[in-house]
Write a protein that holds these residues in place. Structure first.
Motif, PDB file in Angstrom:
ATOM      1  N   PHE A  55      -7.548  93.715 112.714  1.00  0.00           N
ATOM      2  CA  PHE A  55      -8.827  93.417 112.087  1.00  0.00           C
ATOM      3  C   PHE A  55      -8.767  93.799 110.616  1.00  0.00           C
ATOM      4  O   PHE A  55      -8.211  94.836 110.254  1.00  0.00           O
ATOM      5  N   VAL A  56      -9.342  92.964 109.785  1.00  0.00           N
ATOM      6  CA  VAL A  56      -9.342  93.205 108.339  1.00  0.00           C
ATOM      7  C   VAL A  56     -10.581  94.009 107.966  1.00  0.00           C
ATOM      8  O   VAL A  56     -11.699  93.622 108.307  1.00  0.00           O
ATOM      9  N   ALA A  57     -10.381  95.132 107.291  1.00  0.00           N
ATOM     10  CA  ALA A  57     -11.476  95.991 106.816  1.00  0.00           C
ATOM     11  C   ALA A  57     -12.376  96.460 107.956  1.00  0.00           C
ATOM     12  O   ALA A  57     -13.592  96.583 107.790  1.00  0.00           O
ATOM     13  N   ASP A  81      -7.929  86.901 110.465  1.00  0.00           N
ATOM     14  CA  ASP A  81      -7.086  86.017 109.656  1.00  0.00           C
ATOM     15  C   ASP A  81      -7.857  85.675 108.390  1.00  0.00           C
ATOM     16  O   ASP A  81      -8.969  85.131 108.464  1.00  0.00           O
ATOM     17  N   VAL A  82      -7.298  86.008 107.247  1.00  0.00           N
ATOM     18  CA  VAL A  82      -7.961  85.698 105.977  1.00  0.00           C
ATOM     19  C   VAL A  82      -7.178  84.641 105.201  1.00  0.00           C
ATOM     20  O   VAL A  82      -7.345  84.490 103.995  1.00  0.00           O
ATOM     21  N   GLY A  83      -6.334  83.894 105.897  1.00  0.00           N
ATOM     22  CA  GLY A  83      -5.659  82.761 105.297  1.00  0.00           C
ATOM     23  C   GLY A  83      -4.767  83.103 104.128  1.00  0.00           C
ATOM     24  O   GLY A  83      -4.605  82.296 103.212  1.00  0.00           O
ATOM     25  N   LEU A 207     -15.494  89.884 117.495  1.00  0.00           N
ATOM     26  CA  LEU A 207     -16.309  91.091 117.655  1.00  0.00           C
ATOM     27  C   LEU A 207     -15.395  92.300 117.566  1.00  0.00           C
ATOM     28  O   LEU A 207     -14.333  92.340 118.183  1.00  0.00           O
ATOM     29  N   LEU A 208     -15.832  93.302 116.831  1.00  0.00           N
ATOM     30  CA  LEU A 208     -15.059  94.532 116.722  1.00  0.00           C
ATOM     31  C   LEU A 208     -15.258  95.375 117.968  1.00  0.00           C
ATOM     32  O   LEU A 208     -16.399  95.636 118.370  1.00  0.00           O
ATOM     33  N   PRO A 209     -14.197  95.843 118.598  1.00  0.00           N
ATOM     34  CA  PRO A 209     -14.360  96.758 119.733  1.00  0.00           C
ATOM     35  C   PRO A 209     -15.059  98.038 119.287  1.00  0.00           C
ATOM     36  O   PRO A 209     -14.835  98.523 118.182  1.00  0.00           O
ATOM     37  N   ARG A 210     -15.919  98.554 120.148  1.00  0.00           N
ATOM     38  CA  ARG A 210     -16.587  99.807 119.840  1.00  0.00           C
ATOM     39  C   ARG A 210     -15.583 100.950 119.925  1.00  0.00           C
ATOM     40  O   ARG A 210     -14.749 100.997 120.814  1.00  0.00           O
TER      41      ARG A 210
END
Length: 212
Positions: A55-57, A81-83, A207-210
């Motif tokens: 995950f980015v940031a 993915d931010v390309g 979705l970010l995992p908690r």
């Protein structure tokens, strides 16, 4: 048409001009790429993000989400993915919600994601929101990496289609409104790096995992 997400309160932190996205125009032009929404789509689970998903940031997203008024109804999401873009993430101000913007050396707020504060229009059933976004935006993308039905309506800022003479959207500001199953807010994803980059961001949105 409702103008309810992007307001003058959209002031991304630090110096420079206000960050993304003016409100949609009152009479967006629809494209033949718009899919007809339906109320009969059953919710089906998407594959959960694995422990190796990058995950980015992620930490910054969680930090901003954790301070937001709408954290109970608008789960944190992040890009996987931010390309190839190497933007510097920063906290951003989004009225009633949370946001993270990414700056490039020559472009402030080159791309980003936000979970705006909940408005009354977001409380309706998913099929109604699906129909509304299909009518509002010229393009639609099903987000198969998320629990169905999750989708994005997108185009140029102002809910406009890409111009025939510049179908890649280079040099223009692309914006998507995103609905994720079981979440009440309408997420915003934007890119000032063209249509293909926005579509890459949308396909990599998770979705970010908690955290435990």
């Amino acid at each position: 048409m409702r103008h309810y997400l992007l307001t003058p309160a959209l002031l991304l932190a630090a110096c420079g001009s206000p960050d993304p996205a003016p409100q949609p125009s009152a009479t967006p032009t629809l494209s033949s790429e718009v899919a007809t929404p339906t109320s009969t789509v059953a919710a089906t689970p998407a594959p959960a993000a694995s422990s190796s998903t990058r995950f980015v940031a992620a930490d910054l997203v969680r930090q901003q989400w954790g301070k937001a008024e709408n954290r109970e109804t608008c789960a944190p999401v992040a890009f996987t993915d931010v390309g190839g873009a190497d933007g510097t993430p920063r906290a951003a101000t989004f009225s009633g919600g949370w946001a993270v913007a990414f700056d490039l050396p020559d472009r402030r707020s080159a791309y980003g994601v936000a979970g705006p504060g909940l408005v009354q229009a977001d409380r309706g059933p998913p099929y109604a929101k699906s129909r509304e976004l299909a009518e509002q935006w010229p393009y639609r993308m099903e987000l198969d990496q998320l629990e169905r039905p999750s989708f994005a309506g997108y185009g140029l800022e102002g809910a406009k289609p890409y111009h025939a003479a510049n179908s890649t959207g280079q040099g223009e500001n692309s914006l998507a409104y995103v609905r994720i199953h079981r979440q009440q807010c309408t997420y915003n994803v934007w890119s000032r790096l063209g249509r293909a980059h926005l579509e890459t961001l949308l396909r990599g949105l998770q979705l970010l995992p908690r955290q435990n």
